[in-house]
Design a protein around this motif. Structure first.
Motif, PDB file in Angstrom:
ATOM      1  N   LEU A 179      -5.686  -9.144  -9.144  1.00  0.00           N
ATOM      2  CA  LEU A 179      -6.364  -7.877  -8.878  1.00  0.00           C
ATOM      3  C   LEU A 179      -5.319  -6.807  -8.591  1.00  0.00           C
ATOM      4  N   ASP A 180      -5.589  -5.614  -9.065  1.00  0.00           N
ATOM      5  CA  ASP A 180      -4.749  -4.468  -8.757  1.00  0.00           C
ATOM      6  C   ASP A 180      -5.676  -3.340  -8.328  1.00  0.00           C
ATOM      7  N   PHE A 181      -5.156  -2.413  -7.562  1.00  0.00           N
ATOM      8  CA  PHE A 181      -5.981  -1.375  -6.945  1.00  0.00           C
ATOM      9  C   PHE A 181      -5.352  -0.008  -7.119  1.00  0.00           C
ATOM     10  N   LEU A 182      -6.210   0.977  -7.287  1.00  0.00           N
ATOM     11  CA  LEU A 182      -5.786   2.370  -7.314  1.00  0.00           C
ATOM     12  C   LEU A 182      -6.574   3.080  -6.214  1.00  0.00           C
ATOM     13  N   PRO A 183      -5.941   3.276  -5.051  1.00  0.00           N
ATOM     14  CA  PRO A 183      -6.661   3.916  -3.934  1.00  0.00           C
ATOM     15  C   PRO A 183      -7.141   5.309  -4.314  1.00  0.00           C
ATOM     16  N   TRP A 184      -8.313   5.641  -3.814  1.00  0.00           N
ATOM     17  CA  TRP A 184      -8.874   6.960  -4.075  1.00  0.00           C
ATOM     18  C   TRP A 184      -8.168   8.010  -3.233  1.00  0.00           C
ATOM     19  N   LEU A 185      -8.102   9.201  -3.766  1.00  0.00           N
ATOM     20  CA  LEU A 185      -7.556  10.335  -3.036  1.00  0.00           C
ATOM     21  C   LEU A 185      -8.571  10.805  -2.003  1.00  0.00           C
ATOM     22  N   PRO A 186      -8.134  11.562  -0.987  1.00  0.00           N
ATOM     23  CA  PRO A 186      -9.080  12.016   0.037  1.00  0.00           C
ATOM     24  C   PRO A 186     -10.321  12.707  -0.522  1.00  0.00           C
ATOM     25  N   PHE A 187     -10.167  13.545  -1.548  1.00  0.00           N
ATOM     26  CA  PHE A 187     -11.349  14.224  -2.090  1.00  0.00           C
ATOM     27  C   PHE A 187     -12.291  13.234  -2.772  1.00  0.00           C
ATOM     28  N   GLU A 188     -11.759  12.167  -3.373  1.00  0.00           N
ATOM     29  CA  GLU A 188     -12.603  11.149  -4.005  1.00  0.00           C
ATOM     30  C   GLU A 188     -13.378  10.359  -2.950  1.00  0.00           C
TER      31      GLU A 188
ATOM     32  N   ARG B 112     -14.131   4.381   5.519  1.00  0.00           N
ATOM     33  CA  ARG B 112     -14.615   5.356   4.544  1.00  0.00           C
ATOM     34  C   ARG B 112     -13.533   5.710   3.518  1.00  0.00           C
ATOM     35  N   GLN B 113     -12.968   4.628   2.929  1.00  0.00           N
ATOM     36  CA  GLN B 113     -11.951   4.777   1.895  1.00  0.00           C
ATOM     37  C   GLN B 113     -12.252   3.806   0.765  1.00  0.00           C
ATOM     38  N   GLY B 114     -11.975   4.244  -0.456  1.00  0.00           N
ATOM     39  CA  GLY B 114     -12.255   3.397  -1.601  1.00  0.00           C
ATOM     40  C   GLY B 114     -11.066   3.249  -2.521  1.00  0.00           C
ATOM     41  N   ALA B 115     -11.252   2.391  -3.500  1.00  0.00           N
ATOM     42  CA  ALA B 115     -10.225   2.164  -4.511  1.00  0.00           C
ATOM     43  C   ALA B 115     -10.877   1.634  -5.777  1.00  0.00           C
ATOM     44  N   ASN B 116     -10.293   1.969  -6.910  1.00  0.00           N
ATOM     45  CA  ASN B 116     -10.681   1.332  -8.164  1.00  0.00           C
ATOM     46  C   ASN B 116     -10.057  -0.052  -8.172  1.00  0.00           C
ATOM     47  N   VAL B 117     -10.770  -1.012  -8.744  1.00  0.00           N
ATOM     48  CA  VAL B 117     -10.294  -2.394  -8.795  1.00  0.00           C
ATOM     49  C   VAL B 117     -10.124  -2.776 -10.261  1.00  0.00           C
ATOM     50  N   TYR B 118      -8.976  -3.353 -10.568  1.00  0.00           N
ATOM     51  CA  TYR B 118      -8.670  -3.782 -11.930  1.00  0.00           C
ATOM     52  C   TYR B 118      -8.247  -5.244 -11.929  1.00  0.00           C
ATOM     53  N   LEU B 119      -8.648  -5.971 -12.946  1.00  0.00           N
ATOM     54  CA  LEU B 119      -8.205  -7.343 -13.150  1.00  0.00           C
ATOM     55  C   LEU B 119      -7.180  -7.313 -14.278  1.00  0.00           C
ATOM     56  N   LEU B 120      -5.942  -7.676 -13.946  1.00  0.00           N
ATOM     57  CA  LEU B 120      -4.851  -7.579 -14.906  1.00  0.00           C
ATOM     58  C   LEU B 120      -4.126  -8.915 -15.029  1.00  0.00           C
ATOM     59  N   PRO B 121      -3.549  -9.167 -16.197  1.00  0.00           N
ATOM     60  CA  PRO B 121      -2.733 -10.374 -16.311  1.00  0.00           C
ATOM     61  C   PRO B 121      -1.442 -10.208 -15.519  1.00  0.00           C
ATOM     62  N   HIS B 122      -0.952 -11.306 -14.990  1.00  0.00           N
ATOM     63  CA  HIS B 122       0.322 -11.276 -14.275  1.00  0.00           C
ATOM     64  C   HIS B 122       1.400 -10.826 -15.264  1.00  0.00           C
ATOM     65  N   PRO B 123       2.274  -9.888 -14.896  1.00  0.00           N
ATOM     66  CA  PRO B 123       3.276  -9.375 -15.843  1.00  0.00           C
ATOM     67  C   PRO B 123       4.149 -10.465 -16.474  1.00  0.00           C
ATOM     68  N   ALA B 124       4.418 -11.536 -15.754  1.00  0.00           N
ATOM     69  CA  ALA B 124       5.264 -12.606 -16.288  1.00  0.00           C
ATOM     70  C   ALA B 124       4.564 -13.397 -17.390  1.00  0.00           C
ATOM     71  N   ASP B 125       3.246 -13.216 -17.531  1.00  0.00           N
ATOM     72  CA  ASP B 125       2.483 -14.011 -18.496  1.00  0.00           C
ATOM     73  C   ASP B 125       2.174 -13.285 -19.802  1.00  0.00           C
ATOM     74  N   ILE B 126       2.555 -12.042 -19.921  1.00  0.00           N
ATOM     75  CA  ILE B 126       2.172 -11.223 -21.072  1.00  0.00           C
ATOM     76  C   ILE B 126       2.598 -11.845 -22.401  1.00  0.00           C
ATOM     77  N   ASP B 127       3.758 -12.484 -22.457  1.00  0.00           N
ATOM     78  CA  ASP B 127       4.237 -13.066 -23.706  1.00  0.00           C
ATOM     79  C   ASP B 127       3.635 -14.437 -24.002  1.00  0.00           C
ATOM     80  N   LYS B 128       2.849 -14.963 -23.083  1.00  0.00           N
ATOM     81  CA  LYS B 128       2.193 -16.263 -23.282  1.00  0.00           C
ATOM     82  C   LYS B 128       0.870 -16.049 -24.013  1.00  0.00           C
TER      83      LYS B 128
END
Length: 130
Positions: free
Chosen positions: A114-123, A89-105
């Motif tokens: 994929l990157d995640f932002l876990p939800w807080l207990p109240f969320e 019973r825990q969630g997270a926001n899911v984001y698709l991000l470029p790899h940091p080493a590739d930003i200048d390409k």
């Protein structure tokens, strides 16, 4: 291939309509939720184009390899993508991000992660009870 129970949403999207509510994508079988639920198998490849601009939450469990499905959905750019661990019973926001080493390409050379932002207990409580 469209995941089970996704065809009505796809047909509505073809008519210019979209659901107002969050769409649930269950990788754990039947869930008892009022929202429209699409059922998918983590080992199969589906067409997720119809999720563009929609709010989507993937229902999974620790024993389910859900990352490939999340990545496929994220590439279609839903307005929100979350993952819900139904066992813990825990969630997270899911984001698709470029790899940091590739930003200048050039963008066509980026590797995506994929990157995640876990939800807080109240969320977690709000999601579980709303």
């Amino acid at each position: 291939m469209i995941a089970s129970n996704g065809l009505p949403i796809l047909e509505a999207r073809k008519k210019g309509l979209k659901p107002a509510e969050m769409i649930l994508v269950s990788l754990i079988g039947r869930i008892n939720e009022p929202n429209h639920t699409v059922y998918a198998q983590p080992s199969k490849v589906y067409d997720w184009l119809w999720v563009r601009g929609l709010q989507v939450c993937i229902y999974a469990a620790p024993s389910v390899d859900w990352r490939a499905v999340a990545r496929s959905i994220a590439f279609e750019r839903p307005s929100f993508l979350g993952v819900w661990d139904a066992d813990n019973r825990q969630g997270a926001n899911v984001y698709l991000l470029p790899h940091p080493a590739d930003i200048d390409k050039p963008q066509n050379q980026w590797r995506w992660m994929l990157d995640f932002l876990p939800w807080l207990p109240f969320e977690n409580k709000e999601f579980a009870w709303s």
